[in-house]
Design a protein around this motif. Sequence first.
Motif, mmCIF file in Angstrom:
data_model
loop_
_atom_site.group_PDB
_atom_site.id
_atom_site.type_symbol
_atom_site.label_atom_id
_atom_site.label_comp_id
_atom_site.label_asym_id
_atom_site.label_seq_id
_atom_site.Cartn_x
_atom_site.Cartn_y
_atom_site.Cartn_z
ATOM 1 N N SER A 283 15.544 18.556 -34.400
ATOM 2 C CA SER A 283 14.415 17.725 -34.842
ATOM 3 C C SER A 283 13.122 18.105 -34.138
ATOM 4 C CB SER A 283 14.732 16.240 -34.587
ATOM 5 O OG SER A 283 15.019 16.024 -33.211
ATOM 6 N N ALA A 284 13.015 19.329 -33.675
ATOM 7 C CA ALA A 284 11.836 19.763 -32.921
ATOM 8 C C ALA A 284 10.563 19.594 -33.753
ATOM 9 C CB ALA A 284 11.985 21.215 -32.494
ATOM 10 N N SER A 285 9.544 19.026 -33.141
ATOM 11 C CA SER A 285 8.282 18.761 -33.825
ATOM 12 C C SER A 285 7.407 20.014 -33.837
ATOM 13 C CB SER A 285 7.541 17.616 -33.120
ATOM 14 O OG SER A 285 7.181 18.019 -31.798
ATOM 15 N N ASP A 286 6.345 19.952 -34.641
ATOM 16 C CA ASP A 286 5.389 21.058 -34.691
ATOM 17 C C ASP A 286 4.697 21.249 -33.349
ATOM 18 O OD1 ASP A 286 6.005 21.534 -37.321
ATOM 19 O OD2 ASP A 286 4.351 20.323 -38.117
ATOM 20 N N LEU A 287 4.548 20.172 -32.595
ATOM 21 C CA LEU A 287 3.912 20.251 -31.279
ATOM 22 C C LEU A 287 4.715 21.152 -30.344
ATOM 23 C CD1 LEU A 287 1.750 19.200 -29.272
ATOM 24 C CD2 LEU A 287 3.306 17.315 -28.760
ATOM 25 N N ILE A 288 6.020 20.913 -30.273
ATOM 26 C CA ILE A 288 6.885 21.711 -29.405
ATOM 27 C C ILE A 288 6.956 23.150 -29.901
ATOM 28 C CG2 ILE A 288 9.245 21.957 -28.540
ATOM 29 C CD1 ILE A 288 7.708 19.615 -27.328
ATOM 30 N N ARG A 289 7.022 23.327 -31.203
ATOM 31 C CA ARG A 289 7.062 24.679 -31.767
ATOM 32 C C ARG A 289 5.776 25.450 -31.455
ATOM 33 N NH1 ARG A 289 11.100 25.271 -35.881
ATOM 34 N NH2 ARG A 289 12.238 23.316 -36.227
ATOM 35 N N SER A 290 4.649 24.749 -31.462
ATOM 36 C CA SER A 290 3.366 25.403 -31.188
ATOM 37 C C SER A 290 3.291 25.872 -29.740
ATOM 38 C CB SER A 290 2.209 24.444 -31.481
ATOM 39 O OG SER A 290 2.174 24.086 -32.841
ATOM 40 N N ILE A 291 3.766 25.049 -28.815
ATOM 41 C CA ILE A 291 3.774 25.438 -27.399
ATOM 42 C C ILE A 291 4.644 26.671 -27.199
ATOM 43 C CG2 ILE A 291 4.481 24.718 -25.088
ATOM 44 C CD1 ILE A 291 3.773 21.847 -25.891
ATOM 45 N N ALA A 292 5.822 26.662 -27.834
ATOM 46 C CA ALA A 292 6.732 27.806 -27.701
ATOM 47 C C ALA A 292 6.129 29.061 -28.315
ATOM 48 C CB ALA A 292 8.068 27.471 -28.350
ATOM 49 N N ALA A 293 5.508 28.910 -29.496
ATOM 50 C CA ALA A 293 4.940 30.072 -30.179
ATOM 51 C C ALA A 293 3.834 30.716 -29.361
ATOM 52 C CB ALA A 293 4.414 29.653 -31.555
ATOM 53 N N GLU A 294 3.051 29.915 -28.647
ATOM 54 C CA GLU A 294 1.981 30.463 -27.815
ATOM 55 C C GLU A 294 2.530 31.279 -26.653
ATOM 56 O OE1 GLU A 294 -1.205 30.490 -28.184
ATOM 57 O OE2 GLU A 294 -1.351 29.244 -29.970
ATOM 58 N N CYS A 295 3.786 31.039 -26.308
ATOM 59 C CA CYS A 295 4.413 31.772 -25.195
ATOM 60 C C CYS A 295 5.318 32.897 -25.687
ATOM 61 C CB CYS A 295 5.215 30.808 -24.323
ATOM 62 S SG CYS A 295 4.200 29.559 -23.503
ATOM 63 N N GLY A 296 5.298 33.182 -26.973
ATOM 64 C CA GLY A 296 6.087 34.285 -27.511
ATOM 65 C C GLY A 296 7.469 33.911 -27.983
ATOM 66 N N VAL A 297 7.735 32.617 -28.148
ATOM 67 C CA VAL A 297 9.038 32.131 -28.609
ATOM 68 C C VAL A 297 8.856 31.466 -29.966
ATOM 69 C CG1 VAL A 297 10.919 30.521 -28.149
ATOM 70 C CG2 VAL A 297 9.922 31.827 -26.266
ATOM 71 N N ASP A 298 9.516 32.005 -30.987
ATOM 72 C CA ASP A 298 9.367 31.482 -32.351
ATOM 73 C C ASP A 298 10.660 30.811 -32.800
ATOM 74 O OD1 ASP A 298 6.755 32.563 -32.611
ATOM 75 O OD2 ASP A 298 7.611 34.533 -33.053
ATOM 76 N N PHE A 299 10.665 29.478 -32.818
ATOM 77 C CA PHE A 299 11.820 28.741 -33.321
ATOM 78 C C PHE A 299 11.924 28.918 -34.835
ATOM 79 C CE2 PHE A 299 11.195 26.274 -29.348
ATOM 80 C CZ PHE A 299 12.471 26.395 -28.844
ATOM 81 N N ASP A 300 13.138 28.782 -35.344
ATOM 82 C CA ASP A 300 13.366 28.932 -36.781
ATOM 83 C C ASP A 300 12.448 27.987 -37.548
ATOM 84 O OD1 ASP A 300 14.362 29.201 -39.364
ATOM 85 O OD2 ASP A 300 16.407 29.449 -38.677
ATOM 86 N N GLU A 301 11.769 28.537 -38.549
ATOM 87 C CA GLU A 301 10.799 27.748 -39.301
ATOM 88 C C GLU A 301 11.462 26.695 -40.172
ATOM 89 O OE1 GLU A 301 8.445 30.462 -41.486
ATOM 90 O OE2 GLU A 301 7.452 31.306 -39.706
ATOM 91 N N ASP A 302 12.709 26.884 -40.538
ATOM 92 C CA ASP A 302 13.418 25.908 -41.364
ATOM 93 C C ASP A 302 13.766 24.694 -40.502
ATOM 94 O OD1 ASP A 302 15.000 24.437 -43.027
ATOM 95 O OD2 ASP A 302 16.374 26.066 -43.548
#
Length: 471
Positions: free
Chosen positions: A153-172
């Motif tokens: 149930s990861a939110s867009d907020l958590i995904r954005s923090i991870a993406a800025e650090c080079g970690v891309d959670f599954d978009e689905d």
Amino acid sequence: MRGLFTKIHICLTSQSSKSQHCSVPIQTSRTLKMAKISIATVFIALISLLLTLTHSFSTENPTDRRILVLLDDLALKSSHSIFFNSLQSRGFELDFKLSDDPKIALQRYGQYLYDGLILFSPTTERFGGSLDVAAVLDFVDSGKDLIVAADASASDLIRSIAAECGVDFDEDPSAVVIDHGSYAVSGTEGDHTLIAADDFIKSDVLLGSTKIEAPVLFKGIGHSLNPANSLVLKVLSASPSAYSANPKSKLSTPPSLSGSSISLVSVVQARNNARAVFSGSLDLFSNKFFKSPVQKAGSSNKYAKSGNEQFVTELSKWVFHERGHLKAVNVKHHRVGETDEPAIYRINDDLEYSVEIYEWSGSSWEPYVANDVQVQFYMMSPYVLKTMSTDKKGLYHASFKVPDVYGVFQFKVEYQRLGYTSLSLAKQIPVRPFRHNEYERFIPTAFPYYGASFSTMAAFFIFSFVYLYSK
């Protein structure tokens, strides 16, 4: 300050005598009371800030650090208590807050209040207070440490923090990691989303010298690493049979993430030596997974306890600089046979360079022993690159000859090793040529020219003699 001590004169006028009688000066007690409260408030704030700075992270003593823990639900304090107690037993001070608390603040008076941040709030859409994605990234950019745990149930907020650090959670948003080959055996046949993972990174500095025997239980979402970011590493990978999809629906297209390219837990060490951990499973840190027995599908080995506790504990030691933290001291250089550091070298001088390197063991600084520390004598490019010898007690040293080139050089040590904080040392020193009175009287390399000169003179003398006296 004059208003704090204003005096009021109460004057009474007698009608009969028409004379004025003034009472004794009365001090304004209300104004004084307010002043005392203001001074006390400022004093308490200064003491609080002083204590915060005293306990903040220091490269000389990376312990006794304050960590802010943001939770979706305060019930996580008890369901993940083993992990939190492990941190507290090692000297960390934890400050628990709900992620939407309006009083959340990482800074006060321009100083960070915390040395680390743990985000156990995967569903949070917006943080409380002044905290947002930019504030979290600034926190890391300042050299602080971060742990982020997500789930399905990861939110867009958590995904954005991870993406800025080079970690891309599954978009689905409905996808989780499924593994029909390396799932954890249980009493009931499930959808194989509870994985028994044992593909660890081979690094003692990240996961400790003691091998993790039992598989790690994982239930959550996978992520991939941004190939443009060379600072992020996979610590726990999925097996070749794993894939990321919605377990409640049939696959109509190939999954975007599959096989060993799926990272379950990753780490980042920034160029400023800040460290971060990203996990696709919040349950990975839970008491339930810590204490659960585990058996990997297709294996006869049964373990009374999963490897989660050992894995998480060792990884937390790394992310909070209890291991792999280096410091360099006593950088020295001098001519061979001397002890004083000169202001300038001459070409072809023989010199010695030394530095002491230590590693933080969790309680004290211990000598760092390695055979790959190199020193450069650098001007635009390295003129000398030499591996330094060590006495196994932290001292590294090298001897070499100054190149036959004059200019402004630098002694440089750029040390980067997997899992360790990077060292970047530079010291500038000029190099001069020989003075006119420092050259040898006869230069060996000029002997052919000397010979040519004298042979020419001898030949001319013989020719003159023959020419003048021959008939």
